[in-house]
Design a protein around this motif. Structure first.
Motif, mmCIF file in Angstrom:
data_model
loop_
_atom_site.group_PDB
_atom_site.id
_atom_site.type_symbol
_atom_site.label_atom_id
_atom_site.label_comp_id
_atom_site.label_asym_id
_atom_site.label_seq_id
_atom_site.Cartn_x
_atom_site.Cartn_y
_atom_site.Cartn_z
ATOM 1 N N ARG A 218 9.777 56.384 -25.368
ATOM 2 C CA ARG A 218 9.618 56.372 -24.041
ATOM 3 C C ARG A 218 8.320 57.373 -23.685
ATOM 4 N N ARG A 219 7.633 56.888 -23.005
ATOM 5 C CA ARG A 219 6.262 57.906 -22.677
ATOM 6 C C ARG A 219 6.366 58.309 -21.237
ATOM 7 N N LYS A 220 5.806 59.563 -21.008
ATOM 8 C CA LYS A 220 5.792 60.263 -19.944
ATOM 9 C C LYS A 220 4.501 61.088 -19.760
ATOM 10 N N PHE A 221 3.682 60.803 -19.173
ATOM 11 C CA PHE A 221 2.252 61.299 -19.128
ATOM 12 C C PHE A 221 2.271 62.296 -17.781
ATOM 13 N N GLY A 222 1.770 63.413 -17.839
ATOM 14 C CA GLY A 222 1.476 64.360 -16.907
ATOM 15 C C GLY A 222 2.763 64.873 -16.176
ATOM 16 N N TRP A 223 3.776 64.760 -17.048
ATOM 17 C CA TRP A 223 5.070 65.517 -16.609
ATOM 18 C C TRP A 223 4.983 66.884 -16.198
ATOM 19 N N MET A 224 4.037 67.757 -16.665
ATOM 20 C CA MET A 224 3.974 69.039 -16.454
ATOM 21 C C MET A 224 3.553 69.303 -14.942
ATOM 22 N N TYR A 225 3.118 68.590 -14.449
ATOM 23 C CA TYR A 225 2.800 68.635 -13.016
ATOM 24 C C TYR A 225 4.115 68.491 -12.054
ATOM 25 N N SER A 226 4.854 67.804 -12.520
ATOM 26 C CA SER A 226 6.417 67.573 -11.611
ATOM 27 C C SER A 226 7.405 67.658 -12.881
ATOM 28 N N PRO A 227 7.528 69.012 -13.418
ATOM 29 C CA PRO A 227 8.539 69.158 -14.232
ATOM 30 C C PRO A 227 10.073 69.035 -13.754
ATOM 31 N N ASP A 228 10.119 68.916 -12.554
ATOM 32 C CA ASP A 228 11.660 68.910 -11.880
ATOM 33 C C ASP A 228 12.055 67.445 -12.298
ATOM 34 N N LYS A 229 11.135 66.425 -12.041
ATOM 35 C CA LYS A 229 11.336 65.039 -12.047
ATOM 36 C C LYS A 229 11.683 64.654 -13.589
ATOM 37 N N LEU A 230 10.978 65.585 -14.610
ATOM 38 C CA LEU A 230 11.229 65.225 -16.056
ATOM 39 C C LEU A 230 12.520 65.804 -16.438
ATOM 40 N N GLU A 231 12.978 66.833 -15.821
ATOM 41 C CA GLU A 231 14.301 67.136 -16.223
ATOM 42 C C GLU A 231 15.358 66.354 -15.786
ATOM 43 N N LYS A 232 15.174 65.672 -14.337
ATOM 44 C CA LYS A 232 16.146 64.710 -13.994
ATOM 45 C C LYS A 232 16.257 63.471 -14.821
ATOM 46 N N TRP A 233 14.900 63.148 -15.178
ATOM 47 C CA TRP A 233 14.741 61.882 -16.188
ATOM 48 C C TRP A 233 15.527 62.176 -17.437
ATOM 49 N N LEU A 234 15.324 63.322 -18.237
ATOM 50 C CA LEU A 234 16.165 63.556 -19.466
ATOM 51 C C LEU A 234 17.663 63.638 -19.258
ATOM 52 N N GLU A 235 18.131 64.285 -18.015
ATOM 53 C CA GLU A 235 19.425 64.241 -17.822
ATOM 54 C C GLU A 235 20.245 63.008 -17.688
ATOM 55 N N THR A 385 -2.520 68.254 -6.332
ATOM 56 C CA THR A 385 -1.523 67.643 -5.404
ATOM 57 C C THR A 385 0.194 67.746 -5.690
ATOM 58 N N LYS A 386 0.054 67.106 -7.244
ATOM 59 C CA LYS A 386 1.513 67.152 -7.744
ATOM 60 C C LYS A 386 2.085 68.361 -7.965
ATOM 61 N N THR A 387 1.372 69.387 -8.381
ATOM 62 C CA THR A 387 1.861 70.765 -8.611
ATOM 63 C C THR A 387 2.239 71.348 -7.431
ATOM 64 N N TRP A 388 1.514 71.190 -6.306
ATOM 65 C CA TRP A 388 2.105 71.874 -4.888
ATOM 66 C C TRP A 388 3.028 70.979 -4.372
ATOM 67 N N MET A 389 3.250 69.771 -4.592
ATOM 68 C CA MET A 389 4.234 69.122 -4.089
ATOM 69 C C MET A 389 5.783 69.673 -4.773
ATOM 70 N N TYR A 390 5.374 69.758 -6.116
ATOM 71 C CA TYR A 390 6.469 70.269 -7.036
ATOM 72 C C TYR A 390 7.142 71.747 -6.314
ATOM 73 N N TYR A 391 6.017 72.514 -6.136
ATOM 74 C CA TYR A 391 6.225 73.831 -5.259
ATOM 75 C C TYR A 391 7.166 73.913 -4.064
ATOM 76 N N PHE A 392 6.563 72.791 -3.333
ATOM 77 C CA PHE A 392 7.213 72.875 -2.156
ATOM 78 C C PHE A 392 8.610 72.117 -1.786
ATOM 79 N N ARG A 393 8.937 71.220 -2.877
ATOM 80 C CA ARG A 393 10.173 70.512 -3.131
ATOM 81 C C ARG A 393 11.222 71.623 -3.633
#
Length: 397
Positions: A218-235, A385-393
């Protein structure tokens, strides 16, 4: 007595240490290091085999620990935050050494400082090139050179700026290379069992498992800008029976091995400096490092830890505010990295657009470049934008 000046000795302390050892073999033993003058002073004596270590400490310790003294280490000199210690025992018998963490952290500070200056100078150069190109096109290729008695100053400043630019490129390359060597110097021989299990597969065996449908990609580009979403996806993948097998070197392709559903907690951790102690602490706590980025600007590590159904999912850090602080650091880091590029592209694209609106006419190379600039603005702006959305989430949570 003799003195030798080495301007960039601190860029590669391992090479400097070996040089000091070679000097001792020739009968020249270090007497003093003058930090500001970059000068090493040696005293002539009998040739000896001496192991030198260079340390860096803000506290400027006056004495060595009992453990290091018992191991044969003696302080030779210190200047500012730097100090040099020596050991005349055979190198294979020496069991202690100085910590490299402070030197790596100092080098990283210089590295990022030079990178910021490089980006600024590159931005300024591109802006001037864009201005000249636009003016050149607008004047139909007619250029007038204004005679001036101060051209010699322009040439001198230009030459110095160019030399400084290439010096910074050299410094960035040299520091990155030295830090990599320092980080690997004291690596432990500890190898996690999960690494042995997953990475003993040959390429042929892995290809066969892919053909059999046991390993999926599976490919996942740009996950480092929303790492919380990557964690949920792996789980989620783990609960479906897809256990993470490995991640490619770029960190964009994830390989999963099919099996029984499992409860696994994943944590994507961002660090400015990932040294051996960082990995060892988390490994001893039961976490497994699934992936570590190799880039100088992106120090990401993906950790995993199994837990039983009904248990509270484990946390990589006990401090609940750490994740929020990390998210803020991620947002600031990528903003500082991409914002200058966005501003540069906005400036160039707006100039091109203004000229094109005045000229009109058929599609030209400038039209294509302008479209590309707007696409780059969109891409880099999205990353910020994604990194700041991650912070505010995380902040809302």
């Amino acid at each position: 007595m003799k003195s030798i000046i080495k301007p960039l000795w601190s860029y590669d302390v391992q090479k400097t240490e070996q040089w000091l050892t070679d000097q001792a073999k020739e009968g020249y033993h270090l007497k003093e290091l003058h930090r500001s003058k970059r000068r090493f002073t040696f005293e002539k004596s009998l040739p000896k085999d001496v192991t030198y270590r260079i340390g860096y400490d803000k506290i400027k310790p006056a004495t060595l620990s009992n453990t290091m003294r018992n191991d044969g280490w003696e302080k030779v000199t210190h200047t500012g935050k730097w100090y040099v210690i020596a050991n005349e025992r055979p190198e294979e018998e020496v069991t202690t050494s100085t910590s490299r963490d402070a030197i790596i952290k100092r080098n990283n500070f210089i590295f990022y400082g030079f990178m910021a200056i490089l980006l600024y100078m590159t931005f300024a150069t591109l802006v001037n090139v864009a201005l000249f190109t636009t003016a050149y096109i607008a004047s139909d290729g007619i250029v007038e050179v204004e005679e001036s008695p101060f051209w010699i100053i322009t040439y001198i400043v230009g030459t110095l700026a160019t030399a400084f630019y290439f010096f910074m490129i050299y410094s960035v390359w040299k520091i990155k290379r030295a830090n990599k060597a320092l980080s690997q110097e004291n690596q432990t021989t500890y190898t996690p069992h999960h690494t042995l299990e997953k990475k003993k597969l040959t390429k042929a065996e892995e290809k066969q498992l892919k053909r059999d449908g046991i390993i999926i990609k599976r490919r996942k580009f740009g996950w480092m800008y929303s790492p919380d979403k990557l964690e949920k996806w792996l789980e989620q993948q783990a609960t479906e029976g897809n256990r993470l097998h490995r991640v490619n070197k770029l960190g964009t392709t994830f390989y999963f091995r099919k099996g029984e559903p499992q409860h696994i907690k994943y944590s994507a951790d961002y660090q400015n400096l990932s040294n051996d102690s960082y990995f060892e602490i988390h490994r001893q706590a039961g976490w497994k490092d699934e992936f570590s980025s190799k880039g100088a600007l992106q120090k990401w590590t993906i950790w995993s830890k199994e837990y039983e159904e009904g248990e509270t999912p484990p946390a990589l850090y006990s401090d609940k505010t750490h994740k929020l602080k990390q998210a803020k650091k991620v947002a600031f880091s990528y903003t500082m990295l991409f914002l200058p590029l966005v501003l540069m592209y906005i400036f160039i694209a707006s100039m091109n657009l203004s000229y094109l609106l005045q000229q009109g006419g058929a599609w030209t190379l400038m039209n294509t470049n302008t479209v590309m600039f707007f696409l780059l603005i969109l891409v880099f702006g999205t990353f910020i934008t994604k990194t700041w959305m991650y912070y505010f989430r995380l902040r809302r949570a």
